[in-house]
Design a protein around this motif. Structure first.
Motif, PDB file in Angstrom:
ATOM      1  N   LEU A 169      -0.817 -76.297  48.188  1.00  0.00           N
ATOM      2  CA  LEU A 169      -2.087 -75.956  47.531  1.00  0.00           C
ATOM      3  C   LEU A 169      -3.279 -76.772  48.047  1.00  0.00           C
ATOM      4  O   LEU A 169      -4.339 -76.198  48.335  1.00  0.00           O
ATOM      5  CB  LEU A 169      -1.955 -76.100  46.022  1.00  0.00           C
ATOM      6  N   PRO A 170      -3.164 -78.104  48.165  1.00  0.00           N
ATOM      7  CA  PRO A 170      -4.321 -78.852  48.679  1.00  0.00           C
ATOM      8  C   PRO A 170      -4.740 -78.401  50.071  1.00  0.00           C
ATOM      9  O   PRO A 170      -5.937 -78.301  50.367  1.00  0.00           O
ATOM     10  CB  PRO A 170      -3.819 -80.303  48.682  1.00  0.00           C
ATOM     11  N   THR A 171      -3.753 -78.110  50.920  1.00  0.00           N
ATOM     12  CA  THR A 171      -4.055 -77.675  52.278  1.00  0.00           C
ATOM     13  C   THR A 171      -4.825 -76.367  52.280  1.00  0.00           C
ATOM     14  O   THR A 171      -5.846 -76.218  52.960  1.00  0.00           O
ATOM     15  CB  THR A 171      -2.745 -77.492  53.081  1.00  0.00           C
ATOM     16  N   GLU A 172      -4.360 -75.421  51.502  1.00  0.00           N
ATOM     17  CA  GLU A 172      -4.981 -74.106  51.513  1.00  0.00           C
ATOM     18  C   GLU A 172      -6.337 -74.109  50.799  1.00  0.00           C
ATOM     19  O   GLU A 172      -7.245 -73.366  51.174  1.00  0.00           O
ATOM     20  CB  GLU A 172      -4.048 -73.070  50.880  1.00  0.00           C
ATOM     21  N   THR A 173      -6.489 -74.946  49.795  1.00  0.00           N
ATOM     22  CA  THR A 173      -7.762 -74.993  49.088  1.00  0.00           C
ATOM     23  C   THR A 173      -8.871 -75.538  49.978  1.00  0.00           C
ATOM     24  O   THR A 173     -10.050 -75.214  49.787  1.00  0.00           O
ATOM     25  CB  THR A 173      -7.626 -75.829  47.796  1.00  0.00           C
ATOM     26  N   VAL A 174      -8.518 -76.356  50.965  1.00  0.00           N
ATOM     27  CA  VAL A 174      -9.504 -76.831  51.932  1.00  0.00           C
ATOM     28  C   VAL A 174     -10.196 -75.651  52.614  1.00  0.00           C
ATOM     29  O   VAL A 174     -11.366 -75.727  52.994  1.00  0.00           O
ATOM     30  CB  VAL A 174      -8.855 -77.749  52.986  1.00  0.00           C
ATOM     31  N   SER A 175      -9.495 -74.528  52.736  1.00  0.00           N
ATOM     32  CA  SER A 175     -10.061 -73.361  53.417  1.00  0.00           C
ATOM     33  C   SER A 175     -11.233 -72.754  52.660  1.00  0.00           C
ATOM     34  O   SER A 175     -11.930 -71.888  53.184  1.00  0.00           O
ATOM     35  CB  SER A 175      -8.979 -72.288  53.630  1.00  0.00           C
ATOM     36  N   ARG A 176     -11.488 -73.227  51.426  1.00  0.00           N
ATOM     37  CA  ARG A 176     -12.650 -72.745  50.680  1.00  0.00           C
ATOM     38  C   ARG A 176     -13.949 -73.313  51.227  1.00  0.00           C
ATOM     39  O   ARG A 176     -15.029 -72.887  50.845  1.00  0.00           O
ATOM     40  CB  ARG A 176     -12.515 -73.103  49.198  1.00  0.00           C
ATOM     41  N   ILE A 202      -8.781 -71.771  43.503  1.00  0.00           N
ATOM     42  CA  ILE A 202      -7.451 -72.058  44.028  1.00  0.00           C
ATOM     43  C   ILE A 202      -7.079 -71.005  45.062  1.00  0.00           C
ATOM     44  O   ILE A 202      -7.245 -69.801  44.852  1.00  0.00           O
ATOM     45  CB  ILE A 202      -6.406 -72.085  42.896  1.00  0.00           C
ATOM     46  N   THR A 203      -6.596 -71.460  46.185  1.00  0.00           N
ATOM     47  CA  THR A 203      -6.179 -70.566  47.265  1.00  0.00           C
ATOM     48  C   THR A 203      -4.693 -70.764  47.501  1.00  0.00           C
ATOM     49  O   THR A 203      -4.254 -71.852  47.876  1.00  0.00           O
ATOM     50  CB  THR A 203      -6.963 -70.867  48.557  1.00  0.00           C
ATOM     51  N   TRP A 204      -3.933 -69.703  47.297  1.00  0.00           N
ATOM     52  CA  TRP A 204      -2.486 -69.824  47.455  1.00  0.00           C
ATOM     53  C   TRP A 204      -2.095 -69.752  48.919  1.00  0.00           C
ATOM     54  O   TRP A 204      -2.733 -69.095  49.725  1.00  0.00           O
ATOM     55  CB  TRP A 204      -1.781 -68.738  46.640  1.00  0.00           C
ATOM     56  N   PRO A 205      -1.016 -70.454  49.277  1.00  0.00           N
ATOM     57  CA  PRO A 205      -0.649 -70.616  50.689  1.00  0.00           C
ATOM     58  C   PRO A 205      -0.366 -69.313  51.409  1.00  0.00           C
ATOM     59  O   PRO A 205       0.337 -68.447  50.917  1.00  0.00           O
ATOM     60  CB  PRO A 205       0.623 -71.475  50.614  1.00  0.00           C
ATOM     61  N   LEU A 206      -0.971 -69.196  52.591  1.00  0.00           N
ATOM     62  CA  LEU A 206      -0.656 -68.113  53.522  1.00  0.00           C
ATOM     63  C   LEU A 206       0.017 -68.658  54.776  1.00  0.00           C
ATOM     64  O   LEU A 206       0.548 -67.916  55.578  1.00  0.00           O
ATOM     65  CB  LEU A 206      -1.936 -67.378  53.937  1.00  0.00           C
TER      66      LEU A 206
END
Length: 315
Positions: A169-176, A202-206
């Motif tokens: 989650l922290p990794t993918e949320t950086v994409s915001r 919140i951005t869920w992992p892709l």
């Protein structure tokens, strides 16, 4: 500065800025002659609207558009990535491999500039990891606030107890992007507002392209085998690269220290996050001296590498 480009899903296909020897020839640009005659500001707008594959095609086919791109490549690449990512459905990843990501995006930058990106990325991931710990119970699907709404998982709740999701989650949320990072780091003071903001973003992992794949040891080795570059050659020769001054166009002192004053085209997997947490490539020479950071940086590198030089085993 390369740090403004931080974005975990930097999707890429081929080096948009090829070496001078790969510049388009006049025989390949005749079909673009009408576009090439347009004023520079219109050519810039055209490039800014293209997705990553179209941008790649045009700048490799026209020397005029290649030059236009080179003059403003960071803005244009950001615009192209935004266009490209906007066409990807939430349940799909872009059909791009780690080596292609390296060739199109990271190979645009000097290695210390890539490390600037990664220092910001590490800071952002650490920040979001701390935030998710703070709001864990507020968004936990088992929280009493969601009583009567289960099953399934209530709207606004998250499964933070799932190890894989919690890690990614922290990794993918950086994409915001940087705007959200700035808001949660400096503007939001109220806990309930922080909870609401994170619920909305919140951005869920892709897929973790940036750290685990594109910047890993395997991807960098494969890129060198597939597209050996002038920078790789400078590393192979150990071209001198001493520290000369604190300037954007020059390597920072910390970078020259860890590579012994010679050129290195390694980054990502080869540098530990503990060093990035120091913001090592952002420290000017005076700050390194006053903090005594030189010994800390060199000790951490020796702890990772021992007495070996990872450049000796990179080809």
């Amino acid at each position: 500065m390369a740090a403004v480009m931080v974005q975990p899903l930097m999707q890429v296909l081929y080096a948009v800025t090829p070496p001078t020897s790969q510049l388009p020839t006049s025989s390949r640009t005749t079909s673009y002659s009408g576009l090439e005659d347009l004023p520079p500001e219109i050519r810039r707008n055209i490039l800014s609207f293209l997705d990553i594959r179209s941008l790649n095609s045009l700048v490799h086919s026209s020397s005029v558009f290649h030059e236009q791109y080179f003059e403003d490549h960071r803005y244009l690449l950001c615009s192209s990535l935004e266009t490209t990512l906007g066409t990807v459905s939430p349940d799909k990843e872009l059909d791009l491999c780690p080596v292609e990501i390296l060739r199109l995006f990271f190979c645009l930058f000097e290695p210390w500039e890539v490390e600037e990106i990664l220092c910001i990325n590490t800071f952002a991931q650490d920040k979001y990891d701390k935030i998710f710990r703070e709001i864990y119970w507020d968004l936990n699907k088992s929280s009493p606030k969601f009583d009567g709404q289960r099953p399934p998982t209530p709207d606004g709740a998250s499964d933070f107890d799932h190890g894989w999701a919690r890690k990614e989650l922290p990794t993918e949320t950086v994409s915001r992007g940087l705007e959200l990072l700035h808001r949660v780091s400096y503007k939001i003071k109220d806990h309930s507002q922080l909870v609401q903001t994170m619920q909305e973003n919140i951005t869920w992992p892709l897929g973790n392209f940036l750290i685990d794949l594109a910047l890993g040891e395997t991807a960098q080795w494969a890129r060198r085998q597939k597209a050996y570059s002038n920078r790789d050659e400078k590393q192979n020769r150990r071209d001198p690269l001493p520290f000369t001054q604190d300037a954007e166009s020059h390597p920072p002192l910390a970078s020259t220290l860890i590579w012994g004053g010679t050129y290195s085209n390694l980054y990502g997997w080869y540098v530990h996050d503990d060093i990035r947490r120091l913001g090592y490539v952002f420290l000017d020479a005076m700050k390194i001296e006053s903090l005594g950071a030189k010994d800390i940086i060199l000790q951490k590198c020796q702890g990772d590498w021992g007495d070996s030089d990872p450049r000796d085993n990179s080809f």
